[in-house]
Design a protein around this motif. Structure first.
Motif, PDB file in Angstrom:
ATOM      1  N   GLN A   1       0.859  -1.186   0.000  1.00 21.68           N
ATOM      2  CA  GLN A   1       0.000   0.000   0.000  1.00 21.68           C
ATOM      3  C   GLN A   1       0.891   1.229   0.000  1.00 21.68           C
ATOM      4  OE1 GLN A   1      -3.599   0.154   0.994  1.00 21.68           O
ATOM      5  NE2 GLN A   1      -3.740  -2.018   0.506  1.00 21.68           N
ATOM      6  N   CYS A   2       0.606   2.141  -0.874  1.00 25.60           N
ATOM      7  CA  CYS A   2       1.375   3.389  -0.918  1.00 25.60           C
ATOM      8  C   CYS A   2       1.118   4.162   0.374  1.00 25.60           C
ATOM      9  CB  CYS A   2       0.934   4.194  -2.129  1.00 25.60           C
ATOM     10  SG  CYS A   2       1.629   5.841  -2.195  1.00 25.60           S
TER      11      CYS A   2
ATOM     12  N   ALA B   1       8.974   6.398  -2.498  1.00 29.67           N
ATOM     13  CA  ALA B   1       7.526   6.369  -2.718  1.00 29.67           C
ATOM     14  C   ALA B   1       7.220   6.265  -4.206  1.00 29.67           C
ATOM     15  CB  ALA B   1       6.880   7.618  -2.132  1.00 29.67           C
TER      16      ALA B   1
ATOM     17  N   CYS C   1      -2.697   0.668  -6.775  1.00 28.39           N
ATOM     18  CA  CYS C   1      -1.369   1.030  -6.266  1.00 28.39           C
ATOM     19  C   CYS C   1      -1.440   2.290  -5.422  1.00 28.39           C
ATOM     20  CB  CYS C   1      -0.404   1.274  -7.420  1.00 28.39           C
ATOM     21  SG  CYS C   1      -0.066  -0.197  -8.361  1.00 28.39           S
ATOM     22  N   ILE C   2      -2.343   3.178  -5.783  1.00 30.60           N
ATOM     23  CA  ILE C   2      -2.522   4.381  -4.977  1.00 30.60           C
ATOM     24  C   ILE C   2      -4.027   4.638  -4.871  1.00 30.60           C
ATOM     25  CG2 ILE C   2      -0.335   5.368  -5.781  1.00 30.60           C
ATOM     26  CD1 ILE C   2      -2.016   7.354  -7.448  1.00 30.60           C
ATOM     27  N   THR C   3      -4.410   5.516  -3.963  1.00 28.45           N
ATOM     28  CA  THR C   3      -5.818   5.864  -3.798  1.00 28.45           C
ATOM     29  C   THR C   3      -6.107   7.158  -4.566  1.00 28.45           C
ATOM     30  OG1 THR C   3      -5.374   7.253  -1.890  1.00 28.45           O
ATOM     31  CG2 THR C   3      -5.776   4.906  -1.466  1.00 28.45           C
TER      32      THR C   3
ATOM     33  N   GLN D   1      -4.442   9.988  -2.877  1.00 27.94           N
ATOM     34  CA  GLN D   1      -2.996  10.080  -3.143  1.00 27.94           C
ATOM     35  C   GLN D   1      -2.724  10.628  -4.545  1.00 27.94           C
ATOM     36  OE1 GLN D   1      -2.230   5.978  -2.113  1.00 27.94           O
ATOM     37  NE2 GLN D   1      -1.336   6.538  -0.122  1.00 27.94           N
TER      38      GLN D   1
ATOM     39  N   ALA E   1       5.585   2.925  -6.188  1.00 29.94           N
ATOM     40  CA  ALA E   1       4.330   3.057  -6.928  1.00 29.94           C
ATOM     41  C   ALA E   1       4.509   2.605  -8.380  1.00 29.94           C
ATOM     42  CB  ALA E   1       3.832   4.500  -6.875  1.00 29.94           C
TER      43      ALA E   1
ATOM     44  N   TRP F   1       5.309  12.724  -1.749  1.00 28.89           N
ATOM     45  CA  TRP F   1       5.585  12.308  -3.127  1.00 28.89           C
ATOM     46  C   TRP F   1       6.976  12.723  -3.596  1.00 28.89           C
ATOM     47  CZ3 TRP F   1       3.720   8.453  -5.435  1.00 28.89           C
ATOM     48  CH2 TRP F   1       2.365   8.113  -5.360  1.00 28.89           C
TER      49      TRP F   1
ATOM     50  N   PHE G   1      -2.681   3.444 -12.220  1.00 30.42           N
ATOM     51  CA  PHE G   1      -2.325   3.399 -10.803  1.00 30.42           C
ATOM     52  C   PHE G   1      -3.544   3.142  -9.929  1.00 30.42           C
ATOM     53  CE2 PHE G   1       1.270   5.586 -12.667  1.00 30.42           C
ATOM     54  CZ  PHE G   1       2.359   5.120 -11.946  1.00 30.42           C
TER      55      PHE G   1
END
Lengths: 694, 694
Positions: free
Chosen positions: B498-499, B512, B606-608, B611, B516, B507, B601
C-alpha cells in the motif's frame, strides 16, 4: 492491373447498406447528389491535378494555385453553378487559396457587420471578384488576445477620415491568408481612437492594392510571411504581413455592425461614438460562419486520414505467415484495431456533432435576424458566463464565440482531438505514411493550423471552464442550467450515483454510458469549483488551477460529443444494418474515451476498477464487430481518389505498383547520375578534394 | 538591436550553476569541450548555412546537401579531426545525408559482421570514402518483419557466386538512405538459397554503381523514392528504390558474421552451409551501433524542441495586462507550465537513460569481443524471453535487439513519447510555431521517421511484453529476474503493498515514487499473464490481448526511465544547486506520468484517489520551482543558434524583429506583384476570363 478491385473481398464482408450510409454521411440525398457530382467533375478535370504539389518550389507552387483558383471560378461561371455547388467545387479542388478567405471571411464579415449601404457598395464587387478581400486581424504580437491588437484607426474630424497606422513592429498584421500577394482589399481590425479616447477593436474596409496594376497603395507595406510547415500544404497560400503608415480611409468604411435592424455601434460625423443597447454579446459576426466551416473541415480531415489508414491496413500484410501462406493483414491485429477503430468512430462522431452545430447556427441566425432576442434564453445563459470576453468591444469575432458558447464547446473539443488523430493515422501506415504520395503529410500539415488559427485551444477550453464554474455556482440558486449544461441540473444525483454496470454487455446501454460521462463531468467541475473557493482571489485561483479546469472542460466537451452521437441514433436511420453499425461505432467512441481517461472516472468514483476493466473487455468485442465493416465504413465517405490524394488509400487497393510508379516522377530521377555528382561526389571518391570548389 | 540579451532577466533568476550543468548534460568536461568547440566551428562557417533549406526545390536542396557533405569531409581532413570530432562535426552540420548511412550503418555492418579478410578489403576503402555505402534492408513489402524479406541470394556452385535477385515487385528495396543517387555499394539483405534450400536472411556486400562514371551496374535499377514529409527535412536524403535482375557477386561478399573469434555462419565453396554453436542471440551487429545513435539523437531532438518552446514562452506575452502594463509572459501560465515543464524534464530523463544505454552497449561489446559470453547471465536471461525473435537467422539486426533487450526497453519507450513531445512544443509556440523559421516543422519532420525506421514501436513494445510475460511465468521457479526486471523479484510484496503517501510532500521521496511505479508495472504484467492463461492457445491470447500487453510494456519502460533518473541523482553531481534542480525535474517527470496514467495506478490499486490528487498538488508546486530556472535549464544544452535553427528559440530572445526580417527572404517577395498576376489575377479582377489561358 488497373480495373481490378483488390479490396473487393473486404467490401463483400460489409453487413450494412453502404449506399444508405453515404446519404447519412452526406446529410441528405440532395447533399449526397451534389457532393458526388461535383467531386467527380473536379476529379476528372486534369487542370485540377494536385499530385505534383510537393515537388514544386514556392513560386511555381503559388503560381499554380493562382491558375487553379481562377480556372475554378471560370468553370463556376461557365457551368452556372449555384452557391452550394460553387462552394463544393472549391472544396473538392482541395488547395488552400486566397479564395477561401475571400468567400469564407471577407464576404461574411461585410454581410455580418456592414450597414445596408456598405453591403450595397461592397458586396456586388466582391461577388463578381472585381475586388478580392482578406481578413486582417492577427498581428505579430497578438493572436488569441484580440483585445490586445495594436493597429490604430484614429478619427480625423477635419477630413472625416480614419487614419490607419501600425505604431509598433508587433502591430504588423501577420498571418492573414490571401493578404501577402493577392488581396486588393481587407477587413482590417484596429483600435478605434476618437478624440484621444480608445474605443477598442473594430473592423474597417481598407483598400490595399491598386486595381490598375496591383501595386500596394501609398503607406502600405505588404508581403508574404514565408514558408510554412509541409510540402505543398499551406504554402499555396500567401499568408501576409502588412504595415500601415498613416493610411487614410473614409469614415463610412468602418463596419458599423448591425444586428437585425439595429445599429450597434457608430462613429458620427463629429467623431462621437454611439452605441445601442442591444446586448453586446448577441452581435453576430464573421466568426460564426468561420467556425461552422472549420468544424466541417475538421470532420473531413479526420475522415480522409482514417479512410487512408483503414484501406492501407487491409492491404498491408506483415508477420503471421503460417506454412508459407499469406501474412496477416495489419488490420487484423488488435493493436491496430485499438488505435484505428476509435478514430473511425471519431470521424462519425465529429460528423454528427458538426451537423448539430450547423443546425444550431442556422437556428440562432434566423432568430437574430428576426430581432427575436427574447426567445434565446439559452444563449443568454451561456453568454452571461463569458462576460470577461465581452467587456471590451472586441469586434464580432469573440462576441460571437460567446453567443454560441454551446457551439464553442464542441468546436474546441474537436480540435483538441483531431490533429492527433491525423498523425496517429500516419503512424498506422508505418514507414510509407511518411512519403508525400501517402497524402498524410499534406493532410497533417494543412490541418495543423486549424488548431491555432482561430484561437488557441487551451484559451478556448478555459473559456468553457469559466462558464462551467459559473453554472456550478448557480446550482443552488434555482436557476436551471440549460442546453448542453442541462445535465448539471441533476447534479445532486450525479454527485452520488453509482454506476450499475455488472457485465461487459451492460456497457452497451446508452443510459449507462451517458450517466457515467455526466457524473464524471459534473464531479470534475464541482471539484474545481470547490478548490477555487479556497482562494481569496478568484482570478488567482483560476490561474493556479488552470490545468484542472482544462481537464474539466475536456470532460464536458467529450460528454457533448458522446451525447450528440447517442441522440443521432435515436433518430430514424433508414438502410439495412446502418443504424446497427453506427451503434457499434458510438459505443467504440464512448468506451475508448472511458478507457483513455480512466483516471478521471476512477478518481471521481464514477465507476469501479472492475467496471473499468469490463469496459475494456466490451471494447475488444466491439472491435470484432467493426472489423468486417471497416472498409465499407470508409467507403461511405464517398471520396474520390483525387480528393483523397493518397496512393496508400486508393479505392482499388492497388498500392505497391502505384507507389513504385510514383517514385520515378521525382525530379531527382530525371537523370540517372544526379546533378552535383561531378562537382562534389566524384572528387570525393577520387580523393581530389584539395582542388574541388565547394 | 543585435547584441542585447532580451532574456538576461530570466537568466539572472537561475538558482544553480549553469556551466556545471552544461558539463553534466554533455557527459564530461572533455565531451563538453569537444561539442562546444565543434559546434562553434560549424556555426561560424557560412558554408554550413541551413536557413534557406525550406525554400529550395528538391534538386537544389539535394545538390546543396552533396556540397555540404563533401565540404564537411574536406574540413575534417584539413583540420585533422579525430573520429570523435569528425562525428560531432557531422552532427552539428545537422543535415540528413548519405554520409549518415555510410558511417552509421555501412561501416559498422562490415565491422560487426565481416571476417578479417572482408574488413581488410572493404574498410580502408570506406574509411577514405573511395566507396560510399548504404544499408539496404527494408523492402516495399516488408519493414518490421525482417524475416519476410523477399530478395534472394542464390548460390551458384558452378561459378562460386551468389545471384542477387528481386523476384517480386514488393521485394524492391525501398527506403534505404543514400541508396537512391549516391551509394556505390550497399550491404544488401537477402534470403540465402543454396541447393534449393532457404537459409533465411543474410547480409551481402554488393557494388551498385560504377566507380568510373557512377552509372548503375548491369542488372541494377536504382532511384529515389520521392518526396517525404517536411520542407527541407529528410528530402536532403536520397532514400532509394533498388531492384536486382540476377546480379552476380563473388561468394566472399557474403558477410560471414564473426562473433569474437568465432565464425558463426558460412557458405563453403561447394555450397554447404556451416553454423557454429555460438548462441545465435549473442551475435553482435550493426543495429547495436545504430540504436545507440538513435537514442542520442532522440534526446537531442526533444531538447532542441524544448529549448525553442521554453525561450519563446518567456518572450511571448499574451493577456493579463493590468493598468496598461506589459502582458503576462506565456511561461507564467499554469497550463503552459503543465505542458512545457514535463517535456523539459523528459529531455533530461532521456539524456540520462541514453547515457546509461551507452555504457551498457560499451560494456557488453567489450565482453563479447573478449569471447566472454559466460559473464553475461543478464543478457542470457533477457534474450531467452525473446526466443521468437531469434528462431530465424534474421541477421544481426534483430538478434542484437534481443541481446540488448534491456536496452530495447528504454529505447522503445523513448520513441513512444518523443515525437509527441516535439509536436507539443510546436503547439506551445502558438501560430508562429507553424512557420518554417521557427525550426519546429523541420525538427518534427526529421524526427518522425525515427519512430518507424528501426522497427515499429508497437512491434518492439510487444517484444518487451513477451519478455515480461516470460519473466512473470518464471517467478515461482526460483529463477531470479535480473537487470531491469529485477524488481519483479519482489512481486509478492509489490502485488499487495500500500502506498504510504499522506501529504503532498511525501511524493518527493524517491522510494515512494519507485514503489508506486514498480507496483503498477508488476500488477499490470501479472494481470496480463493471468488473462493470458485463460486462453487455451497462448498465441491466440497474445493476439487478443495485444492492447493490454502494450500498456504493460509501456508501464515497464516508464519505470526504467524513472529509475535511471533517480539513480543518476544518487551519483555525485558537482555544481551549486545543480543536483537540487535536477531533483525537481526528476519529480516532475515521474509525477506527470503518474497523473497522465492515473487510470493504471488507480485501477491496480497502487494508490488511492486521494494520493493521486496529492500528486497533482505536489506537481503544481514543483512547477513553481522549475519556473525561475527554466531558461537556464535549456541554456545548459549549450546549443548554438545555428544548430537550433529557430528564430523563436534565439539565445538573445530578439524574436519579433528577426521574424519580420526573415519573412522578406521568401522567394514570393522577390517582386511586389507576384508572378501569375498578369495571367490569372488580372483577368479575374477585370472580368476577362473568357479569353484567359488557364
Amino acid at each position: 492491373m488497373d480495373g481490378v478491385d483488390y479490396l473487393a473481398d473486404e467490401r463483400s464482408k460489409a453487413q450494412f447498406d453502404v449506399d444508405e450510409l453515404k446519404i447519412v454521411w452526406a446529410g441528405s440525398p440532395h447533399a449526397f447528389e451534389v457532393s458526388d457530382r461535383i467531386s467527380r467533375l473536379v476529379a476528372s478535370d486534369p487542370a485540377f491535378r494536385k499530385d505534383n504539389r510537393p515537388m514544386l518550389g514556392r513560386k511555381e507552387l503559388f503560381k499554380n494555385t493562382l491558375r487553379k483558383a481562377t480556372y475554378a471560378w471560370k468553370r463556376i461561371i461557365e457551368l452556372r453553378l449555384n452557391e452550394e455547388e460553387a462552394s463544393k467545387l472549391r472544396f473538392y479542388v482541395d488547395e488552400p487559396a486566397f479564395t477561401d478567405l475571400h468567400w469564407g471571411m471577407f464576404v461574411p464579415a461585410i454581410k455580418g457587420q456592414g450597414t445596408d449601404e456598405q453591403q450595397q457598395k461592397w458586396l456586388p464587387l466582391a461577388y463578381k471578384m472585381q475586388i478580392i478581400g482578406c481578413y486582417a486581424q492577427t498581428e505579430l504580437g497578438h493572436g488569441s488576445n484580440v483585445q490586445g491588437l495594436e493597429t490604430t484607426a484614429t478619427f480625423d474630424p477635419q477630413t472625416d477620415e480614419f487614419i490607419i497606422h501600425s505604431p509598433t513592429l508587433t502591430s504588423s498584421k501577420w498571418w492573414p491568408g490571401g493578404l501577402g500577394k493577392i488581396s486588393t482589399h481587407g477587413v482590417v481590425y484596429a483600435r478605434l481612437i476618437t478624440d484621444g479616447q480608445d474605443h477598442g477593436v473594430h473592423g474597417f474596409i481598407v483598400q490595399l492594392r491598386s486595381l490598375d496594376d496591383h501595386s500596394p497603395l501609398p503607406g502600405i507595406t505588404v508581403g508574404d510571411i514565408g514558408m510554412k510547415f509541409g510540402n505543398g500544404a499551406y504554402n499555396t497560400m500567401d499568408n501576409g504581413v502588412l504595415r500601415f503608415d498613416h493610411v487614410r480611409i473614409p469614415r463610412d468604411q468602418m463596419l458599423m455592425r448591425f444586428v437585425g435592424k439595429e445599429l450597434v455601434f457608430q462613429v458620427t460625423r463629429d467623431g462621437k461614438v454611439k452605441q445601442s443597447n442591444v446586448p453586446r454579446q448577441l452581435v453576430y459576426g464573421t466568426m460564426v460562419f468561420v467556425r461552422q466551416t472549420i468544424v466541417a473541415d475538421a470532420s473531413c480531415a479526420i475522415s480522409r486520414a482514417v479512410c487512408i489508414a483503414t484501406r492501407y491496413s487491409a492491404v498491408r500484410r506483415q508477420f503471421g505467415s503460417q506454412n508459407g501462406g499469406a501474412e496477416t493483414q495489419v488490420i487484423d491485429y488488435k493493436t491496430q484495431q485499438n488505435r484505428l477503430f476509435p478514430l473511425l468512430a471519431s470521424a462519425y462522431a465529429f460528423r454528427f456533432v458538426g451537423e448539430w452545430l450547423k443546425w444550431l447556427y442556422t437556428d440562432v441566425t434566423q432568430r437574430l435576424q428576426a430581432n427575436d432576442f427574447s426567445t434565446l434564453p439559452e444563449a443568454h445563459a451561456c453568454t452571461a458566463g463569458l462576460k470577461s470576453l465581452t467587456t471590451s468591444a472586441t469586434a464580432a469575432a469573440l462576441s460571437s464565440a460567446a453567443t454560441f458558447s454551446f457551439g464553442i464547446f464542441s468546436y474546441t473539443c474537436l480540435h483538441h482531438i483531431l490533429k492527433d488523430a491525423i498523425e496517429e493515422c500516419r503512424k498506422l501506415c508505418g514507414g510509407h505514411g511518411y512519403l508525400c504520395t501517402s497524402g498524410l503529410p499534406e493532410l497533417f500539415a494543412v490541418y495543423v493550423p486549424a488548431c491555432t488559427y482561430e484561437g488557441d485551444n487551451i484559451v478556448l477550453l478555459l473559456q468553457v471552464a469559466r462558464f462551467l464554474m459559473k453554472t456550478v455556482s448557480q446550482l443552488g440558486s434555482g436557476k436551471k442550467p440549460v442546453g448542453t449544461t442541462a445535465y448539471m441540473g441533476r447534479a445532486e444525483h450525479l454527485l452520488q450515483c453509482q454506476c450499475d454496470v455488472q457485465r461487459a454487455e451492460d456497457w452497451l446501454k446508452p443510459s449507462a454510458i451517458l450517466e457515467a460521462f455526466e457524473a464524471r463531468a459534473t464531479r470534475m467541475s464541482v471539484a474545481c469549483a470547490r478548490n477555487l473557493s479556497k482562494f481569496k482571489n478568484q482570478e488567482e485561483g483560476f490561474l493556479e488551477l488552470q490545468a484542472d479546469l482544462v481537464e474539466a472542460a475536456v470532460a464536458h466537451c467529450q460528454l457533448i460529443v458522446v451525447s450528440k452521437f447517442i441522440e443521432k441514433l435515436q433518430q430514424d436511420i433508414p438502410g439495412n444494418g446502418v443504424k446497427q453499425v453506427l451503434g457499434v461505432l458510438c459505443n467504440v467512441y464512448a468506451l475508448n474515451i472511458l478507457h483513455k481517461h480512466l483516471g478521471d472516472f476512477l478518481s471521481t468514483g464514477c465507476i469501479t476498477p472492475k467496471q473499468g476493466s469490463l469496459a475494456s473487455e466490451q471494447l475488444r468485442s466491439l472491435y470484432s464487430q467493426v472489423r468486417p465493416n471497416a472498409i465499407a465504413l470508409v467507403d461511405a465517405f464517398n471520396y474520390t481518389d483525387h480528393y483523397l490524394g493518397s496512393v496508400l488509400g486508393r479505392y482499388d487497393g492497388n498500392v505497391y505498383p502505384k507507389l513504385y510508379e510514383e517514385a520515378w516522377k521525382d525530379p531527382l530521377n530525371d537523370t540517372v547520375v544526379p546533378d552535383g555528382y561531378h562537382e562534389y561526389i566524384r572528387p570525393l571518391l577520387k580523393q581530389q578534394l584539395r582542388t574541388a570548389r565547394l
